[in-house]
Design an enzyme around this catalytic site. Structure first.
Site, PDB file in Angstrom:
ATOM      1  N   HIS A 167      82.498 -42.820 -21.666  1.00  0.00           N
ATOM      2  CA  HIS A 167      82.172 -44.015 -22.450  1.00  0.00           C
ATOM      3  C   HIS A 167      81.427 -43.488 -23.667  1.00  0.00           C
ATOM      4  CE1 HIS A 167      80.316 -48.374 -22.458  1.00  0.00           C
ATOM      5  NE2 HIS A 167      80.933 -48.057 -23.597  1.00  0.00           N
ATOM      6  N   LEU A 168      81.917 -43.769 -24.861  1.00  0.00           N
ATOM      7  CA  LEU A 168      81.426 -43.113 -26.074  1.00  0.00           C
ATOM      8  C   LEU A 168      79.909 -43.179 -26.182  1.00  0.00           C
ATOM      9  CD1 LEU A 168      81.995 -41.648 -28.704  1.00  0.00           C
ATOM     10  CD2 LEU A 168      82.284 -43.874 -29.811  1.00  0.00           C
ATOM     11  N   HIS A 169      79.303 -41.993 -26.306  1.00  0.00           N
ATOM     12  CA  HIS A 169      77.856 -41.924 -26.445  1.00  0.00           C
ATOM     13  C   HIS A 169      77.450 -40.596 -27.064  1.00  0.00           C
ATOM     14  CE1 HIS A 169      78.625 -39.761 -22.685  1.00  0.00           C
ATOM     15  NE2 HIS A 169      77.445 -39.171 -22.827  1.00  0.00           N
ATOM     16  N   PHE A 170      76.303 -40.608 -27.712  1.00  0.00           N
ATOM     17  CA  PHE A 170      75.625 -39.425 -28.224  1.00  0.00           C
ATOM     18  C   PHE A 170      74.291 -39.319 -27.487  1.00  0.00           C
ATOM     19  CE2 PHE A 170      78.435 -40.987 -31.460  1.00  0.00           C
ATOM     20  CZ  PHE A 170      78.943 -39.866 -32.095  1.00  0.00           C
TER      21      PHE A 170
END
Length: 403
Positions: free
Chosen positions: A229-232
């Site tokens: 799940h897109l994350h930084f």
């Protein structure tokens, strides 16, 4: 990064507004339809007042002051799996000065990876753990562009029904003080892949901190991202990362003014991006390089350093070597996965024996195994430069057509 609200556990209902599924989660049921009110930090799109000085100083920006204050509140409330402030840390003697922290048993509390490590691009699967399932108590604040070009912080801001907010949440298994997650457009449920808009958001987060000790990192699938799940990730560490001190060799300067160099005398081969006429120029170049790597199924990691002015890009092959049985059992037992923080020179070790015995030589050997070979790196570097040149030509043509 296992959430305390996963697996259907009931979260803290404080401020939930009384609606939704009752778990006070970050899904639409609670976030949009449950009357949620979350703190909001609005950043200025321009660089005005962001103070892009590389001088090493203590945090003083509104953004970082607020982030650390709220993060400390979550620590005191016991939302983390361990107290990172009580963990032992040391700098190893040697040329690089690797930083190691002892976080005993950290992997036992982290959620196991639920996808294959052999593909960089994989579809989002809502049945598996993702950040919409965490509790709202784990959120520090939303991170959105200001409507009046002025940075501001609002303690209670309703989440509009049409919103798809960017969220900054705690990492419940931190390896440094202020360890957080930036989750762009959380309700869009995007898989872990870079796009230009999301990477620019991460760059703006780094700039907004106005502090060179606050770094932002990204791990692709296959390069030890643990959740699709897109994350930084980001945190504060008041020491220079070893990679930030490594010498570099200039390769080229693009038409946008972005300079591309390569690391020298560092155990992981990588590219360094700096300059450009704007934050957007620099961000576009790096995101284009990342998109090329993920489209060609090459795992990679990114470190955004020095308030967004210096960015490191590392193609890597550790998962590939592990799948081929080329990683020794001794290394596997240490359970050190080379994500972006390790590649930068900051290692979280889970066993006291490994912490006591850690040396620059052993960590260099480990990172050398992660790195592409010189031949393979040179080939990949050429492909990346070709891809960037192609993107630059395409952008020029599109601008000409619009004009």
């Amino acid at each position: 990064m296992m959430s305390g609200n996963q697996g259907g556990q009931v979260g803290n209902k404080e401020g939930s507004g009384g609606g939704g599924c009752g778990r006070n989660c970050l899904s639409k049921c609670c976030l949009l339809h449950g009357g949620a009110k979350l703190p909001l930090y609005s950043f200025s799109k321009s660089a005005k007042g962001s103070g892009l000085s590389s001088e090493r100083k203590k945090p003083h920006s509104l953004f970082l002051d607020r982030l650390l204050k709220v993060w400390e509140d979550r620590r005191l409330r016991g939302l983390f799996h361990h107290d990172i402030t009580a963990c032992e840390t040391k700098i190893l003697p040697g040329e690089h000065g690797f930083i190691v922290v002892l976080v005993e048993g950290r992997d036992l509390k982290k959620r196991p990876t639920e996808f294959g490590l052999d593909e960089v691009l994989q579809h989002f699967d809502g049945r598996k753990f993702n950040f919409t399932k965490i509790g709202q108590e784990e959120v520090l604040f939303r991170f959105e562009e200001s409507g009046n070009d002025e940075a501001q912080y609002l303690e209670h801001a309703p989440v509009m029904a049409s919103a798809c907010p960017n969220v900054i949440a705690i990492n419940v298994s931190p390896i440094a003080y202020g360890h957080v997650l930036l989750i762009p457009r959380i309700l869009d449920c995007m898989p872990q892949r870079i796009d230009r808009e999301s990477f620019l958001l991460a760059m703006r987060m780094a700039r907004e901190a106005h502090n060179p000790y606050f770094r932002v990192g990204y791990n692709s699938l296959g390069a030890f991202a643990t959740i699709n799940h897109l994350h930084f990730q980001a945190y504060c560490l008041t020491e220079s990362f070893p990679v930030e001190k490594a010498p570099t060799q200039m390769i080229t300067t693009l038409g946008s003014g972005v300079k591309i160099s390569q690391l020298l005398h560092y155990p992981v081969r990588g590219l360094v991006f700096e300059g450009g006429s704007s934050l957007e120029d620099l961000s576009d170049v790096i995101s284009s390089a990342c998109i090329f790597l993920q489209d060609t199924n090459c795992p990679y990691n990114v470190l955004i350093s020095d308030s967004g002015k210096q960015i490191f890009l590392f193609p890597q092959c550790y998962a590939e070597k592990r799948a081929q049985g080329k990683v020794s059992q001794e290394i596997l037992e240490k359970q050190v996965n080379p994500a972006i923080w390790e590649l930068g020179g900051h290692f979280a070790l889970k066993r006291r024996q490994d912490y006591v015995e850690a040396s620059e030589g052993s960590l260099c050997s480990f990172l050398e195994m992660v790195s592409l070979s010189e031949e393979r790196f040179t080939e990949m570097k050429g492909y990346i430069l070709e891809a960037l040149a192609s993107v630059a030509v395409k952008d020029i043509m599109e601008r000409a057509e619009r004009d």
